[in-house]
Scaffold this motif. Structure first.
Motif, short mmCIF file in Angstrom:
data_model
loop_
_atom_site.label_atom_id
_atom_site.label_comp_id
_atom_site.label_asym_id
_atom_site.label_seq_id
_atom_site.Cartn_x
_atom_site.Cartn_y
_atom_site.Cartn_z
N GLU A 208 0.81 -1.24 0.00
CA GLU A 208 0.00 0.00 0.00
C GLU A 208 0.83 1.27 0.00
OE1 GLU A 208 -3.23 -0.83 -0.60
OE2 GLU A 208 -2.10 -2.72 -0.60
N HIS A 233 0.60 -10.41 4.70
CA HIS A 233 0.40 -8.97 4.66
C HIS A 233 0.19 -8.53 6.10
CE1 HIS A 233 -0.62 -5.15 2.86
NE2 HIS A 233 -1.61 -5.06 3.71
N THR A 238 0.78 -0.44 6.47
CA THR A 238 -0.39 0.09 5.76
C THR A 238 -1.13 1.13 6.59
OG1 THR A 238 -0.59 -2.00 4.61
CG2 THR A 238 -2.53 -0.60 4.61
N TYR A 239 -1.31 0.85 7.88
CA TYR A 239 -2.11 1.75 8.74
C TYR A 239 -1.28 2.30 9.91
CZ TYR A 239 -5.98 -0.50 6.22
OH TYR A 239 -6.83 -0.98 5.24
N GLN A 286 -10.49 4.28 3.54
CA GLN A 286 -9.10 3.98 3.20
C GLN A 286 -8.29 5.24 2.86
OE1 GLN A 286 -7.99 0.43 3.30
NE2 GLN A 286 -9.87 0.65 4.49
N ILE A 289 -4.64 5.84 3.99
CA ILE A 289 -3.49 5.25 3.28
C ILE A 289 -2.97 6.23 2.23
CG2 ILE A 289 -2.67 3.32 1.88
CD1 ILE A 289 -4.89 1.59 3.06
#
Ligand SMILES: *Cc1c(COP(=O)(O)O)cnc(C)c1O
Length: 382
Positions: A208, A233, A238-239, A286, A289
């Motif tokens: 990401e 993953h 990602t976060y 999202q 991201i």
């Protein structure tokens, strides 16, 4: 006193840099640390709020199921479907991990007998090798060279290694080289794994963190990938959730079942409250991201522009929060940047022999700090 298993681990090559960093801090130097692969940005607020609510609920205070709550596995399947158009059966094709490191550290125990080979990228995330050694397997390093776009040459792996090879690790977008891989390489890995009966583990920790419109694929988008392996993953990069310890392994159900059997004997699953927060992360908005990628992209541009202006030969990566820069002697460069400029970078050899001609910058600091780091590096001269 220690087991042969511990004694056999490769030496910790960052020790010298760690000691120098501690000494500089003690001397009062304002050290700019571009060494750590840990986002400085906070976990988005809506995810933290979900955790706060979940932690207050006594239902979440018990032993979790090791494979993850059904709702978490459904959220993972939903995210894979939205993000990669990959459909997963949440019951059998998704397992919760305590971060992808958990999966990487334990999967060799499920598939590798003593003396059998694991194919490991060099340079690479150090746990691929150490987990192999803990399982008493043998590491076969696959060099990632710039002339091959930092992709391993599978045809170079010797026949006697292939005969006894059980597992292959690979990782794109890549840490530490920041390279990306085309789908054609994923197809090549599927064909190779089929031909030699090797279990594939794709570490997709940075899918990401991408720039300039680039979208990183899942290994499971390749035809036949699900027959040969799994992808790991994690919510860490990602976060911005490195401290929370949650990720997933997805794909081949027999492979996941083997990993699950190891894990069920080692840990007791991810804290249910953390899984609830992760469901919010995966199923919620999202935009966070994209916002983080905008921040990293500005930093990447500041660093690459600054270093290029100083005369360093450095490319802007399409993904990850690393910049991989060729140098003559990585230990000497890292020591000099730290000693004379107070800037920490990671010597590439710490990720394997083939990384020796590089240093890695992690852009996990603000644009201002990165600009100051460049300025200081400029002052010490090339
Ligand atoms: C950060 C990282 C991981 C591990 O992340 P977790 O926090 O354990 O999910 C795995 N692989 C690579 C290449 C990484 O850089």
């Amino acid at each position: 006193m220690y087991s042969q298993r511990l004694e056999n681990l490769p030496p910790y090559l960052f020790a010298r840099i760690d000691a120098l960093k501690a000494q500089k801090r003690k001397e009062g130097v304002d050290v700019i640390d571009l060494g750590v692969g840990d986002p400085d940005l906070p976990t988005p607020g809506h995810i933290v709020d979900a955790m706060v609510n979940a932690v207050k609920d006594p239902k979440n205070h018990h032993y979790p199921a090791y494979e993850g709550m059904a709702a978490y596995r459904e959220a993972v399947a939903g995210w894979y479907n939205t993000r990669f158009s990959v459909s997963l059966d949440p019951a059998e094709e998704v397992v919760a991990l305590m971060g992808s490191k958990d999966g990487i550290a334990h999967i060799p125990e499920a598939f590798v007998n003593p003396g059998e080979y694991v194919l490991v990228p060099d340079p690479g995330y150090p746990v691929y090798s150490t987990s192999t050694l803990f399982a008493e397997g043998r590491v076969h390093l696959m060099p990632l060279l710039e002339e091959n776009n930092f992709l391993p040459l599978l045809e170079d792996i010797p026949g006697d290694v292939l005969e006894r090879a059980k597992l292959l690790f690979f990782n794109y977008p890549n840490n530490p080289t920041a390279a990306t891989a085309p789908m054609s390489f994923f197809d090549e890995v599927v064909a190779f794994a089929r031909e030699h009966d090797i279990v594939v583990v794709h570490d997709n920790a940075y899918s990401e963190i991408t720039f300039d419109g680039y979208r990183a694929p899942s290994f499971l988008e390749a035809d036949g990938a699900r027959e040969v392996g799994v992808e790991m993953h994690s919510l860490s990069k990602t976060y911005n959730m490195t401290g929370w310890r949650i990720g997933m392994a997805v794909g081949n159900k027999e492979v996941l079942s083997g990993l699950g059997r190891v894990k069920s004997n080692v840990d007791s699953g991810v804290f249910d409250a953390v899984q609830h927060a992760a469901i919010t992360a995966l199923s919620g908005p999202q935009q966070c991201i994209a916002d983080a990628c905008t921040v990293y992209q500005e930093r990447r541009d500041a660093l690459v522009r600054g270093l290029s202006d100083l005369g360093y030969d450095v490319q802007a990566p399409k993904a990850t929060f690393y910049v991989w820069m060729p140098v003559d002697d990585c230990m000497a460069t890292a020591a000099r940047f730290l000693d004379e400029a107070g800037v920490v970078v990671t010597p590439g050899v710490g990720f394997g022999e083939s990384g020796a001609g590089y240093v890695r910058f992690a852009i996990t600091r603000s644009v201002e700090r990165i600009q100051e780091a460049v300025e200081r590096i400029g002052r010490i001269g090339a």
